[in-house]
Scaffold this active site. Structure first.
Site, short mmCIF file in Angstrom:
data_model
loop_
_atom_site.label_atom_id
_atom_site.label_comp_id
_atom_site.label_asym_id
_atom_site.label_seq_id
_atom_site.Cartn_x
_atom_site.Cartn_y
_atom_site.Cartn_z
N LYS A 164 0.85 -1.19 0.00
CA LYS A 164 0.00 0.00 0.00
C LYS A 164 0.88 1.24 0.00
O LYS A 164 1.95 1.25 0.64
CB LYS A 164 -0.89 -0.02 1.26
CG LYS A 164 -1.69 1.24 1.51
CD LYS A 164 -2.83 1.42 0.53
CE LYS A 164 -3.58 2.75 0.74
NZ LYS A 164 -4.44 3.06 -0.42
N CYS A 183 -2.77 9.96 -6.21
CA CYS A 183 -3.88 9.60 -5.32
C CYS A 183 -5.04 10.58 -5.52
O CYS A 183 -4.86 11.78 -5.36
CB CYS A 183 -3.46 9.62 -3.85
SG CYS A 183 -4.90 9.30 -2.78
N SER A 218 -6.60 4.79 -10.31
CA SER A 218 -8.05 4.87 -10.51
C SER A 218 -8.43 6.30 -10.93
O SER A 218 -8.04 7.25 -10.26
CB SER A 218 -8.79 4.48 -9.24
OG SER A 218 -8.34 5.24 -8.15
O1 RRO Z 1 -5.74 5.44 -0.51
C1 RRO Z 1 -6.44 5.84 -1.47
O2 RRO Z 1 -7.51 6.47 -1.32
C2 RRO Z 1 -6.02 5.61 -2.86
C3 RRO Z 1 -4.76 5.87 -3.35
BR1 RRO Z 1 -3.35 6.39 -2.26
C4 RRO Z 1 -4.50 5.74 -4.72
O3 RRO Z 1 -3.38 5.96 -5.22
N1 RRO Z 1 -5.51 5.34 -5.52
C5 RRO Z 1 -6.74 5.09 -5.04
O4 RRO Z 1 -7.64 4.73 -5.81
N2 RRO Z 1 -6.98 5.21 -3.70
#
Ligand code: RRO
Length: 309
Positions: free
Chosen positions: A44, A128, A192
């Site tokens: 993560k 993000c 995403s």
């Molecule tokens: O943790 C998130 O909300 C998140 C991250 Br860091 C990311 O790079 N992509 C995503 O869809 N969620």
């Protein structure tokens, strides 16, 4: 049949491993990826300080797709400096994903990760979509160039960036020029797409709580954009820069498509979340089936060989 590949000079038994994001935060989760058929282990995205992330519910499936606004829940980079070496017994490359809230944060995290010999590569997350009030760095081209230059000065591992989808020809060229002027050895595309909205019709309510229901979208709905970004990166980046395709992979045919479009490997997010760690072996086996049916025996037989009219 030989489905070995490599990214940034790192050999992989096959092209399929997990995307930074779902079920790769804790030691138990990372060990499950290690014990699976995944060809590498990505953690993560870590931050300088531990974070609880956004309020729940912050993830929802819609069909085979997903929406999330996790908000970077993670135990912080110092915890991962201790945890990641414990994954070495799985004997597969360990890729550390990080994000800095500031340039100083990024430099501190990289200085720490540099010291962990078990880490094979570092993926810098510039994309993000879920931090309230924080724009995605990768949509700010000047800032992206500055961060890449400063991190490039100190990083001592093979490294790459995780990018959001771009939708405009001008933007593909702008980011590719910046990447070609940096020392990165791979790109992972795409994160995403941010600020999608999913509605629970029965409840007449947004599906997730943070950011008034807006979040990043995963799953087959985003595959055309993942494919397009992987292809554009392959066409515009230096040939020695590896491309890792991400977005909407649920079958071995999808893996094949990404490699045909120019990817060297692929990461799986939503399908891993929905199916669990068995997904990696299934996708690798299905890729072999597609290759057998087509008469291919190596990845190089079809990588980046997509035909145009
Ligand atoms: O943790 C998130 O909300 C998140 C991250 Br860091 C990311 O790079 N992509 C995503 O869809 N969620």
């Amino acid at each position: 049949m030989d489905i070995t590949t490599s990214i940034a000079g790192i050999k992989l038994k096959h092209p399929v491993f997990n995307a930074a994001g779902p079920i790769c935060t804790t030691k138990e989760e990372l060990d499950a990826i290690g014990a699976s058929a995944a060809s590498a282990i990505v953690c993560k995205t870590m931050t300088k300080e531990p974070r609880k992330g956004n309020p729940e519910p912050r993830y929802a499936d819609f069909g085979r797709n997903s929406i999330n606004s996790m908000g970077l829940p993670n135990p912080g980079y110092k915890a991962y400096m201790a945890l990641l070496p414990q994954l070495a017994r799985h004997e597969k490359p360990i890729i550390a994903s990080f994000i800095g809230m500031t340039l100083e944060d990024s430099l501190e995290i990289v200085a720490g990760l540099n010291e962990v010999k078990e880490i094979a590569a570092i993926e810098m997350n510039l994309s993000c979509p879920n931090l309230p009030g924080k724009p995605q760095v990768a949509y700010d081209f000047q800032r992206s160039g500055e961060v890449l230059a400063e991190v490039g000065k100190i990083i001592r591992k093979p490294w790459g960036v995780k990018l959001p989808p771009y939708f405009d020809e001008v933007h593909f060229k702008l980011i590719a020029d910046i990447l070609n002027g940096s020392t990165i050895q791979f790109v992972s595309v795409i994160n995403s797409p941010g600020n999608g909205l999913v509605i629970d019709r029965d409840k007449e309510q947004v599906a997730i709580r943070p950011k008034q229901g807006f979040g990043g979208i995963g799953g087959p709905a985003i595959k055309p954009f993942g494919l397009a970004n992987a292809r554009k990166m392959r066409q515009l980046l230096k040939p020695k820069t590896s491309v890792v395709g991400v977005g909407g992979i649920t079958t071995g045919g999808d893996v094949f498509d990404y490699i045909l479009a120019g990817a060297d490997a692929v990461q799986v997010g939503t399908a891993f979340m929905q199916e669990g760690p068995g997904v990696f072996g299934r996708l690798a086996a299905e890729l072999e089936e597609v290759m057998t049916a087509k008469g291919y025996s190596r990845i190089a037989d079809f990588r980046n060989k997509l035909k145009e009219w």
